[in-house]
Structures are given as structure tokens and as C-alpha cells.
Write a protein that holds these residues in place. Sequence first.
Motif, mmCIF file in Angstrom:
data_model
loop_
_atom_site.group_PDB
_atom_site.id
_atom_site.type_symbol
_atom_site.label_atom_id
_atom_site.label_comp_id
_atom_site.label_asym_id
_atom_site.label_seq_id
_atom_site.Cartn_x
_atom_site.Cartn_y
_atom_site.Cartn_z
ATOM 1 N N ILE A 102 -29.023 87.230 -69.587
ATOM 2 C CA ILE A 102 -29.744 87.562 -68.349
ATOM 3 C C ILE A 102 -30.646 88.773 -68.564
ATOM 4 C CG2 ILE A 102 -29.451 88.303 -65.953
ATOM 5 C CD1 ILE A 102 -26.841 86.723 -65.892
ATOM 6 N N GLY A 103 -30.134 89.797 -69.252
ATOM 7 C CA GLY A 103 -30.943 90.990 -69.496
ATOM 8 C C GLY A 103 -32.144 90.709 -70.371
ATOM 9 N N LEU A 104 -31.961 89.890 -71.419
ATOM 10 C CA LEU A 104 -33.092 89.566 -72.293
ATOM 11 C C LEU A 104 -34.143 88.737 -71.572
ATOM 12 C CD1 LEU A 104 -31.184 88.766 -75.615
ATOM 13 C CD2 LEU A 104 -32.654 90.733 -75.169
ATOM 14 N N TRP A 105 -33.698 87.813 -70.713
ATOM 15 C CA TRP A 105 -34.666 87.000 -69.977
ATOM 16 C C TRP A 105 -35.460 87.877 -69.008
ATOM 17 C CZ3 TRP A 105 -36.525 82.250 -70.492
ATOM 18 C CH2 TRP A 105 -37.267 81.712 -69.447
ATOM 19 N N TRP A 106 -34.771 88.816 -68.356
ATOM 20 C CA TRP A 106 -35.479 89.708 -67.436
ATOM 21 C C TRP A 106 -36.475 90.587 -68.198
ATOM 22 C CZ3 TRP A 106 -35.575 95.065 -67.185
ATOM 23 C CH2 TRP A 106 -36.188 95.616 -66.041
ATOM 24 N N ALA A 107 -36.085 91.094 -69.371
ATOM 25 C CA ALA A 107 -36.995 91.920 -70.165
ATOM 26 C C ALA A 107 -38.194 91.107 -70.645
ATOM 27 C CB ALA A 107 -36.249 92.523 -71.356
ATOM 28 N N GLY A 108 -37.953 89.847 -71.024
ATOM 29 C CA GLY A 108 -39.078 89.006 -71.451
ATOM 30 C C GLY A 108 -40.036 88.719 -70.329
ATOM 31 N N GLN A 109 -39.526 88.513 -69.117
ATOM 32 C CA GLN A 109 -40.387 88.258 -67.977
ATOM 33 C C GLN A 109 -41.159 89.508 -67.567
ATOM 34 O OE1 GLN A 109 -40.712 84.829 -67.753
ATOM 35 N NE2 GLN A 109 -40.507 85.018 -65.513
ATOM 36 N N ALA A 110 -40.481 90.668 -67.664
ATOM 37 C CA ALA A 110 -41.132 91.905 -67.205
ATOM 38 C C ALA A 110 -42.207 92.370 -68.172
ATOM 39 C CB ALA A 110 -40.074 93.003 -67.018
ATOM 40 N N TRP A 111 -41.970 92.286 -69.470
ATOM 41 C CA TRP A 111 -42.929 92.825 -70.447
ATOM 42 C C TRP A 111 -43.580 91.763 -71.322
ATOM 43 C CZ3 TRP A 111 -38.097 95.660 -70.078
ATOM 44 C CH2 TRP A 111 -38.228 96.857 -69.343
ATOM 45 N N GLY A 112 -43.306 90.502 -71.023
ATOM 46 C CA GLY A 112 -43.951 89.430 -71.773
ATOM 47 C C GLY A 112 -43.468 89.284 -73.198
ATOM 48 N N TRP A 113 -42.197 89.605 -73.472
ATOM 49 C CA TRP A 113 -41.638 89.461 -74.809
ATOM 50 C C TRP A 113 -41.109 88.043 -74.989
ATOM 51 C CZ3 TRP A 113 -38.283 94.554 -75.004
ATOM 52 C CH2 TRP A 113 -39.150 95.664 -75.034
ATOM 53 N N GLN A 114 -41.806 87.280 -75.790
ATOM 54 C CA GLN A 114 -41.361 85.920 -76.036
ATOM 55 C C GLN A 114 -40.084 85.897 -76.882
ATOM 56 O OE1 GLN A 114 -42.675 83.311 -74.540
ATOM 57 N NE2 GLN A 114 -44.174 84.674 -73.547
ATOM 58 N N GLU A 115 -39.982 86.894 -77.768
ATOM 59 C CA GLU A 115 -38.761 86.946 -78.589
ATOM 60 C C GLU A 115 -37.526 87.159 -77.723
ATOM 61 O OE1 GLU A 115 -41.393 88.711 -78.961
ATOM 62 O OE2 GLU A 115 -42.279 88.302 -80.934
ATOM 63 N N ALA A 116 -37.645 88.015 -76.700
ATOM 64 C CA ALA A 116 -36.514 88.260 -75.804
ATOM 65 C C ALA A 116 -36.149 86.994 -75.035
ATOM 66 C CB ALA A 116 -36.845 89.393 -74.841
ATOM 67 N N LYS A 117 -37.164 86.249 -74.597
ATOM 68 C CA LYS A 117 -36.878 84.995 -73.893
ATOM 69 C C LYS A 117 -36.183 83.994 -74.807
ATOM 70 C CE LYS A 117 -40.556 85.142 -70.430
ATOM 71 N NZ LYS A 117 -41.727 84.418 -69.872
ATOM 72 N N SER A 118 -36.649 83.934 -76.071
ATOM 73 C CA SER A 118 -36.017 83.006 -77.022
ATOM 74 C C SER A 118 -34.558 83.386 -77.267
ATOM 75 C CB SER A 118 -36.797 83.013 -78.335
ATOM 76 O OG SER A 118 -38.141 82.630 -78.121
ATOM 77 N N ALA A 119 -34.307 84.690 -77.440
ATOM 78 C CA ALA A 119 -32.924 85.126 -77.640
ATOM 79 C C ALA A 119 -32.070 84.839 -76.410
ATOM 80 C CB ALA A 119 -32.903 86.616 -77.968
ATOM 81 N N ALA A 120 -32.653 84.990 -75.219
ATOM 82 C CA ALA A 120 -31.906 84.694 -73.995
ATOM 83 C C ALA A 120 -31.553 83.219 -73.914
ATOM 84 C CB ALA A 120 -32.712 85.132 -72.779
ATOM 85 N N LEU A 121 -32.500 82.344 -74.295
ATOM 86 C CA LEU A 121 -32.224 80.906 -74.273
ATOM 87 C C LEU A 121 -31.139 80.535 -75.279
ATOM 88 C CD1 LEU A 121 -35.830 79.430 -73.908
ATOM 89 C CD2 LEU A 121 -33.998 79.478 -72.189
ATOM 90 N N VAL A 122 -31.192 81.155 -76.486
ATOM 91 C CA VAL A 122 -30.168 80.857 -77.495
ATOM 92 C C VAL A 122 -28.784 81.289 -76.995
ATOM 93 C CG1 VAL A 122 -29.364 81.449 -79.800
ATOM 94 C CG2 VAL A 122 -31.786 80.948 -79.415
ATOM 95 N N ALA A 123 -28.709 82.484 -76.407
ATOM 96 C CA ALA A 123 -27.426 82.959 -75.898
ATOM 97 C C ALA A 123 -26.905 82.054 -74.780
ATOM 98 C CB ALA A 123 -27.557 84.403 -75.408
ATOM 99 N N PHE A 124 -27.790 81.627 -73.906
ATOM 100 C CA PHE A 124 -27.369 80.758 -72.808
ATOM 101 C C PHE A 124 -26.942 79.384 -73.328
ATOM 102 C CE2 PHE A 124 -28.186 78.015 -69.081
ATOM 103 C CZ PHE A 124 -27.342 78.640 -68.178
ATOM 104 N N LEU A 125 -27.642 78.877 -74.347
ATOM 105 C CA LEU A 125 -27.240 77.583 -74.922
ATOM 106 C C LEU A 125 -25.868 77.689 -75.593
ATOM 107 C CD1 LEU A 125 -30.611 76.258 -76.431
ATOM 108 C CD2 LEU A 125 -29.361 75.397 -74.427
#
Length: 467
Positions: A102-125
Motif C-alpha cells: 500500500i505504501g509503495l503504491w501510494w508513493a508511486g501515485q504521488a511522485w510518479g515512480w513506476q518502480e514503486a508501483k511495480s514493487a507494490a504489485l509484486v508484493a500484492f500478488l
Amino acid sequence: MSSSTPLNRAADSFKRAASAFGGKLRSLRGPGNEPGKRPGQPSKRGKSSKLHPSAVWSEAVGTAGDFLAPAWTRVRGLWLRYVWPVLAVVSLLGWVVLAASIGLWWAGQAWGWQEAKSAALVAFLLFLLAIGFIVGRSAYGVVLDLARTRVAVGDDAVGSIAVSNVSTRPLLPAALELPVGSNTAVFHLPRMKPAQVHEDLFTIPTARRAVIVVGPVRSVRADPLHLLRRRVMWTEPVDLFVHPRTVSLGSSAAGFIRDLEGMPTTELSSADVSFHALRDYVPGDDRRHIHWKTTARTNKLMVRQFEETRRAHLAISLSINTDEYDSEPEFEMAISVAASIGRQAIREQRELDVLTQKGPLRCETGRTLLDDMTRIVGAPMRKTAVDLARTLSDTVPNASVVFFIVGSHVTATQLRSAAASVPPGVRSLAVRVQPGAAPSRANIADLTVLTVGDLDDLAIVLRKAAA
């Protein structure tokens, strides 16, 4: 809208609570606030009544609690039944992974970090994949069997777990957890075919006196990363009593305890087993006690006069004040000494009372006595062995033999004070435990003091006391 809707029922409940609250407020106003009187006008009793804010607040809290209690009980029941079992499945690592996603997805949305979104998706999967390892139902038949639920210190406590597959399909490998006191034993189950039985044996160490809770047996299904852990209870917990070590004293060691001959007293009786003298016949005497030879010689009826006897009543005073002991092994030896003497008295069918600073122990059978001995927990306290001796004399006034089981820190002056509380005619003995000391016997006035340095020496010192 129908009058039976939930909204109408809630409104009626609120009206009833409000009317009850208003009635309580009116009762708090007192007689000084009757209808038609101005505020502050004296009442019929000549006093003005004021409504205290704390009373209003307490009544408001009480009324709100009465109104919300049924709803809170229902919500708590639903939480414990449906929500908590789901949340308890997630391990600490699982909560960390979920929070990180959840924290990585929020950071990716706030600052546009695609790497953070990818890590958030991997953790959620990973979290979603873990769910697949714990879903489903297991059909086990589990039997927890302890060969003995009561053992002595140092004996082997052996048990077994028999697991059977009671379903019609094979079961995947799993793990069983068996809590043993504060530890947990893990048993790995192989892949089991229908009706297959798997059995494991285990041994519980019994190095010290304790009541060990064994079980319940629970199966554990978890993912490889242990994000989720699902536990299912299969058995009830079993109490394992590790009794204190005792030694057999034998009849010769307990020779000071009388049986049929009893402890003679100064009271006379017309029927007993201890013959005292002959006396003249008095109307009402039992004719079975007429001594015919003396009657023929004296030409008048003579009857036997007996000395009243009593069965031995043993009383044990066991001090559990740890300030009176030098070490924990010394305290454990004192418990073993008291348990050995009490067990011998029960074996010989004597009356027995055992008292500690925390109250009496059950002495109906040897098992109940040892069970209560196992539950004893020593602690520093203000009540000493002398205080316990005085309590014992008041609690067991008809004792014929009294034992004081004390530690090495109890002085001769304290033992003399303890013996002074014993009524005259009662034999009193003090057993002073001191690991490593030579067995000995000494006398302090009418008190016999026995020193025990090893539990195996107990029979020897008791023989000296019986001599």
C-alpha cells in the motif's frame, strides 16, 4: 413504513432510554424542585436543592451504557466469529508485506515512480498467491494420547499423536503443532491417502516440578514465505502433572505413628482396646465387659475399665516462604519431604492435614495431595514458619503428631517459638532441610529437630526419631 422496521424499533428504544434518563434526572433534583416552585426557593424541608453536574454526567454515562450494551455485545460477537479468524490468519510478515504494497503504491501515485508501483504489485500478488495455500478444508482424525498424566520429577512422560485421513481424497503434506508448556513441538505430516494413519511419538522432559499444559494439537497450513498461517484446533489441552520426587519411608520409619493401640490419653472409657483396671459394676454397664474370674474370687461383679485411645492424626506445616530457604533446590527438597511423609500417612490410612501459608492442601488421596503439592509456588512473604505453626494449632486442634517442614534459614529460636504453639501432649517434630548436611537429630525442649541433607536420608532420620 411498517412499524416493525429496524428504524422504528431503534426510535422506540431511544424514546424508552430518554424517558428513563429524564426520570432519573427528576429523581436527582430532590424535593426542593417540585413543580410550581422557583429555582432556589426553599423546599418543604427548608433546604434548596441543586443538580450536581457529576451526578448528571454519571447518569448520562449509565443510560448510554445501558442503551449501547446490546449493540456492543452483538458487534463483539460478530467480530470474534467472522472478522478476527480472518485477521488472525495473517502473520506479522504478511502485515508488513501488505502495508509495504500500500505504501509503495501510494508513493508511486504521488511522485510518479513506476518502480514503486511495480514493487507494490509484486508484493500484492505474493499476498494473493499465499491465499491459495491456505484455502480448503482438511479432514483429519487426531488423537492425543499421554501414557501417564501424572509422573514424578525425572520420570519419562511419553505421549503419541495418531493422525488419520478421514476424507475420501488424498491430503497434501502439512504440519502439526503441539504446544507443551511455553514451547511448541512441530510434527510434519506426509502426503496421506484416504484412511491412512500416521503416528508420532514424543517425550516431554520432566526436570522440575510443574503442571504442564499439553495441547491442543493444531494443524498449520502456510505459504512458502509464511505470509499467511491458518491453524485448526483438533484436540483439547491435557494437563500433565510432574509431581515432586518422593521416597518410601516404610512402616519402621513411621513407627511413631500409632494404629490400633492408638495414643493413650488420661480419659477413661468403658469400651476400648487399651485395658486400664477393674472396677465395681454399675447398673448400665455392658455385661460383656464383666471380668468373671475376679467376680468369682471377690463375690461381687467387677467390670473392665479401659483407657480411651485415639487414632493418630498427622498434621504437616510446610513453609513456602522462600526467604527461609537458601536456594530453589532446598525449597524443592522441603516439598518432597512433606509429600513423602504425607503420602506415607495416607498409605497407612491415617488422618492427615497439610497446611501452607496460602491455605490447606487436599489430603483425601495420595493423588490429590501430590497434585496440590505440584501447584505450590513459593514466594517471599511476611508470614513465617512460626506464624504458620500458630495457624496450624488453631486449624487442627486434635492433631497427635505435628511436623514442621522448614528451610535452613529458620533459627533455633524460631523453632522454639513454633513448638510453643503446640498443645501439651502432642508430639512435635521439625524437619530442617539443608542440602549436603549430614542427617542428625537434636532436641529443643520437647521439640525433636531432624536435619535432612538428602531426600534419601529421610527414612534414616525418622527411624532415629521413632527410636
